[in-house]
Every structure is written in C-alpha cells, then in structure tokens.
Design a protein around this motif. Structure first.
Motif, PDB file in Angstrom:
ATOM      1  N   TYR A  35       0.815  -1.213   0.000  1.00  0.00           N
ATOM      2  CA  TYR A  35       0.000   0.000   0.000  1.00  0.00           C
ATOM      3  C   TYR A  35       0.854   1.270   0.000  1.00  0.00           C
ATOM      4  O   TYR A  35       0.621   2.183  -0.792  1.00  0.00           O
ATOM      5  CB  TYR A  35      -0.954   0.023   1.199  1.00  0.00           C
ATOM      6  CG  TYR A  35      -1.825   1.254   1.221  1.00  0.00           C
ATOM      7  CD1 TYR A  35      -3.009   1.293   0.501  1.00  0.00           C
ATOM      8  CD2 TYR A  35      -1.459   2.386   1.935  1.00  0.00           C
ATOM      9  CE1 TYR A  35      -3.809   2.424   0.500  1.00  0.00           C
ATOM     10  CE2 TYR A  35      -2.239   3.521   1.938  1.00  0.00           C
ATOM     11  CZ  TYR A  35      -3.417   3.529   1.220  1.00  0.00           C
ATOM     12  OH  TYR A  35      -4.201   4.659   1.214  1.00  0.00           O
ATOM     13  N   THR A  38       2.418   2.049  -3.387  1.00  0.00           N
ATOM     14  CA  THR A  38       1.413   2.463  -4.367  1.00  0.00           C
ATOM     15  C   THR A  38       0.883   3.845  -4.025  1.00  0.00           C
ATOM     16  O   THR A  38       0.688   4.692  -4.904  1.00  0.00           O
ATOM     17  CB  THR A  38       0.269   1.439  -4.433  1.00  0.00           C
ATOM     18  OG1 THR A  38       0.812   0.176  -4.805  1.00  0.00           O
ATOM     19  CG2 THR A  38      -0.794   1.851  -5.440  1.00  0.00           C
ATOM     20  N   ALA A  88      -5.546   0.919 -12.091  1.00  0.00           N
ATOM     21  CA  ALA A  88      -4.984  -0.339 -11.585  1.00  0.00           C
ATOM     22  C   ALA A  88      -4.860  -0.290 -10.063  1.00  0.00           C
ATOM     23  O   ALA A  88      -5.150  -1.278  -9.371  1.00  0.00           O
ATOM     24  CB  ALA A  88      -3.627  -0.609 -12.232  1.00  0.00           C
ATOM     25  N   ALA A  89      -4.438   0.849  -9.526  1.00  0.00           N
ATOM     26  CA  ALA A  89      -4.341   1.003  -8.073  1.00  0.00           C
ATOM     27  C   ALA A  89      -5.724   0.932  -7.428  1.00  0.00           C
ATOM     28  O   ALA A  89      -5.885   0.338  -6.352  1.00  0.00           O
ATOM     29  CB  ALA A  89      -3.661   2.325  -7.727  1.00  0.00           C
ATOM     30  N   GLN A  90      -6.732   1.484  -8.071  1.00  0.00           N
ATOM     31  CA  GLN A  90      -8.106   1.401  -7.556  1.00  0.00           C
ATOM     32  C   GLN A  90      -8.549  -0.056  -7.457  1.00  0.00           C
ATOM     33  O   GLN A  90      -9.129  -0.472  -6.451  1.00  0.00           O
ATOM     34  CB  GLN A  90      -9.070   2.158  -8.473  1.00  0.00           C
ATOM     35  CG  GLN A  90      -8.914   3.649  -8.448  1.00  0.00           C
ATOM     36  CD  GLN A  90      -9.750   4.322  -9.526  1.00  0.00           C
ATOM     37  OE1 GLN A  90     -10.164   3.697 -10.510  1.00  0.00           O
ATOM     38  NE2 GLN A  90     -10.000   5.601  -9.354  1.00  0.00           N
ATOM     39  N   GLN A  91      -8.284  -0.817  -8.504  1.00  0.00           N
ATOM     40  CA  GLN A  91      -8.671  -2.236  -8.502  1.00  0.00           C
ATOM     41  C   GLN A  91      -7.968  -2.999  -7.393  1.00  0.00           C
ATOM     42  O   GLN A  91      -8.581  -3.807  -6.688  1.00  0.00           O
ATOM     43  CB  GLN A  91      -8.373  -2.865  -9.861  1.00  0.00           C
ATOM     44  CG  GLN A  91      -9.273  -2.354 -10.952  1.00  0.00           C
ATOM     45  CD  GLN A  91      -8.853  -2.836 -12.329  1.00  0.00           C
ATOM     46  OE1 GLN A  91      -7.759  -3.355 -12.524  1.00  0.00           O
ATOM     47  NE2 GLN A  91      -9.734  -2.658 -13.305  1.00  0.00           N
ATOM     48  N   ARG A  92      -6.691  -2.726  -7.211  1.00  0.00           N
ATOM     49  CA  ARG A  92      -5.956  -3.397  -6.144  1.00  0.00           C
ATOM     50  C   ARG A  92      -6.487  -2.972  -4.768  1.00  0.00           C
ATOM     51  O   ARG A  92      -6.576  -3.785  -3.853  1.00  0.00           O
ATOM     52  CB  ARG A  92      -4.456  -3.107  -6.260  1.00  0.00           C
ATOM     53  CG  ARG A  92      -3.648  -3.973  -5.318  1.00  0.00           C
ATOM     54  CD  ARG A  92      -2.183  -3.944  -5.600  1.00  0.00           C
ATOM     55  NE  ARG A  92      -1.486  -4.776  -4.623  1.00  0.00           N
ATOM     56  CZ  ARG A  92      -0.214  -4.685  -4.336  1.00  0.00           C
ATOM     57  NH1 ARG A  92       0.546  -3.809  -4.983  1.00  0.00           N
ATOM     58  NH2 ARG A  92       0.330  -5.459  -3.433  1.00  0.00           N
ATOM     59  N   ARG A  94      -9.586  -2.144  -4.006  1.00  0.00           N
ATOM     60  CA  ARG A  94     -10.831  -2.891  -3.755  1.00  0.00           C
ATOM     61  C   ARG A  94     -10.539  -4.351  -3.422  1.00  0.00           C
ATOM     62  O   ARG A  94     -11.197  -4.947  -2.579  1.00  0.00           O
ATOM     63  CB  ARG A  94     -11.762  -2.795  -4.958  1.00  0.00           C
ATOM     64  CG  ARG A  94     -12.466  -1.455  -5.055  1.00  0.00           C
ATOM     65  CD  ARG A  94     -13.560  -1.463  -6.112  1.00  0.00           C
ATOM     66  NE  ARG A  94     -13.047  -1.653  -7.452  1.00  0.00           N
ATOM     67  CZ  ARG A  94     -12.603  -0.692  -8.240  1.00  0.00           C
ATOM     68  NH1 ARG A  94     -12.592   0.552  -7.820  1.00  0.00           N
ATOM     69  NH2 ARG A  94     -12.159  -0.946  -9.450  1.00  0.00           N
ATOM     70  N   ALA A  95      -9.545  -4.924  -4.074  1.00  0.00           N
ATOM     71  CA  ALA A  95      -9.232  -6.339  -3.871  1.00  0.00           C
ATOM     72  C   ALA A  95      -8.489  -6.598  -2.564  1.00  0.00           C
ATOM     73  O   ALA A  95      -8.677  -7.654  -1.949  1.00  0.00           O
ATOM     74  CB  ALA A  95      -8.402  -6.861  -5.052  1.00  0.00           C
ATOM     75  N   GLU A  96      -7.645  -5.639  -2.124  1.00  0.00           N
ATOM     76  CA  GLU A  96      -6.752  -5.925  -1.005  1.00  0.00           C
ATOM     77  C   GLU A  96      -6.802  -4.946   0.162  1.00  0.00           C
ATOM     78  O   GLU A  96      -6.737  -5.361   1.315  1.00  0.00           O
ATOM     79  CB  GLU A  96      -5.291  -5.955  -1.502  1.00  0.00           C
ATOM     80  CG  GLU A  96      -5.012  -7.001  -2.547  1.00  0.00           C
ATOM     81  CD  GLU A  96      -3.595  -6.922  -3.067  1.00  0.00           C
ATOM     82  OE1 GLU A  96      -2.675  -6.591  -2.279  1.00  0.00           O
ATOM     83  OE2 GLU A  96      -3.396  -7.158  -4.273  1.00  0.00           O
ATOM     84  N   TRP A  97      -6.835  -3.639  -0.097  1.00  0.00           N
ATOM     85  CA  TRP A  97      -6.512  -2.670   0.940  1.00  0.00           C
ATOM     86  C   TRP A  97      -7.692  -2.015   1.638  1.00  0.00           C
ATOM     87  O   TRP A  97      -7.534  -1.488   2.727  1.00  0.00           O
ATOM     88  CB  TRP A  97      -5.630  -1.569   0.371  1.00  0.00           C
ATOM     89  CG  TRP A  97      -4.332  -2.059  -0.170  1.00  0.00           C
ATOM     90  CD1 TRP A  97      -3.513  -2.998   0.393  1.00  0.00           C
ATOM     91  CD2 TRP A  97      -3.702  -1.645  -1.365  1.00  0.00           C
ATOM     92  NE1 TRP A  97      -2.403  -3.188  -0.387  1.00  0.00           N
ATOM     93  CE2 TRP A  97      -2.498  -2.355  -1.484  1.00  0.00           C
ATOM     94  CE3 TRP A  97      -4.032  -0.723  -2.354  1.00  0.00           C
ATOM     95  CZ2 TRP A  97      -1.624  -2.183  -2.538  1.00  0.00           C
ATOM     96  CZ3 TRP A  97      -3.165  -0.552  -3.404  1.00  0.00           C
ATOM     97  CH2 TRP A  97      -1.974  -1.275  -3.501  1.00  0.00           C
TER      98      TRP A  97
END
Length: 117
Positions: A35, A38, A88-92, A94-97
């Motif tokens: 995090y 990014t 891409a950071a938005q998707q990550r 939602r998926a992880e952070w």
C-alpha cells in the motif's frame, strides 16, 4: 498520501472558485502489503495531471482515512479518474486494501481561508 505523518500541517490553500474536489473516505483492511509504495506513486502521479491543485489528508486513530483532492476543472478530475495506473491502483485497493470506501465529487462555489501571521 504516502508520508502523511511527516507532511506539513497546513491545509491546501483556498482557490478561486469554481473548482472541483474529490473526497475519498476509507477504512483499510489489516493487510496493507504494497500500500505505502502504491500510495506514494499515486501522490507523485497525480501531480502530473494538468489542473491538479493539491491534496489534504487526515486519519483518525480509529482508522478512518479522508483524502481530499482539489482539481481546477472537471476535465482534470476526469484525467485523474481515467489514468491507467490510477485505475490499476483502484482495482488493487478494492481487492486488497480497503474494507470500505466512499467517493464524493463536488463543485466548489465558495472558498476562503485563514492563516495566523
């Protein structure tokens, strides 16, 4: 965003309206692997968006984070929203952070500030 604890303690200046704000409120998950890197990259990337004016960030001890991005016009905000690396950071996120988040976008019609001399 990346080094908020060492960032200057001063709000972004009041700009001449109209301009736009994106208010991003988050509660993060426990796993924050990657995090910080990014976050730092997004902070650098947004500075290259023509019409980007600045950012304020606050975090409560309970974990609620609020980031306010300031943009000169709707086109600048759209360029940021549609940037491929940002998406891409938005998707990550939602998926992880993020446990949860909200995004509010508004047009600022009145703005003023105060700084003690």
């Amino acid at each position: 965003m990346s080094d908020h604890l060492r960032a200057p303690v001063a709000p972004v200046e009041a700009f001449e309206p109209p301009y736009y704000v994106a208010v991003f409120s988050t509660v993060r998950t426990e796993d924050q692997s990657g995090y910080s890197e990014t976050d730092a990259r997004m902070e650098e990337l947004v500075k290259d968006i023509p019409g980007y004016l600045g950012m304020d960030h606050a975090q409560t001890p309970g974990g609620l984070g609020i980031t306010v991005g300031y943009f000169r016009d709707a086109d600048a905000l759209t360029r940021w929203r549609t940037d491929a690396e940002h998406r891409a950071a938005q998707q990550r996120g939602r998926a992880e952070w993020y446990q949860s988040y909200t995004l509010h976008v508004a047009k600022v019609e009145r703005s003023h500030g105060f700084t003690r001399a």
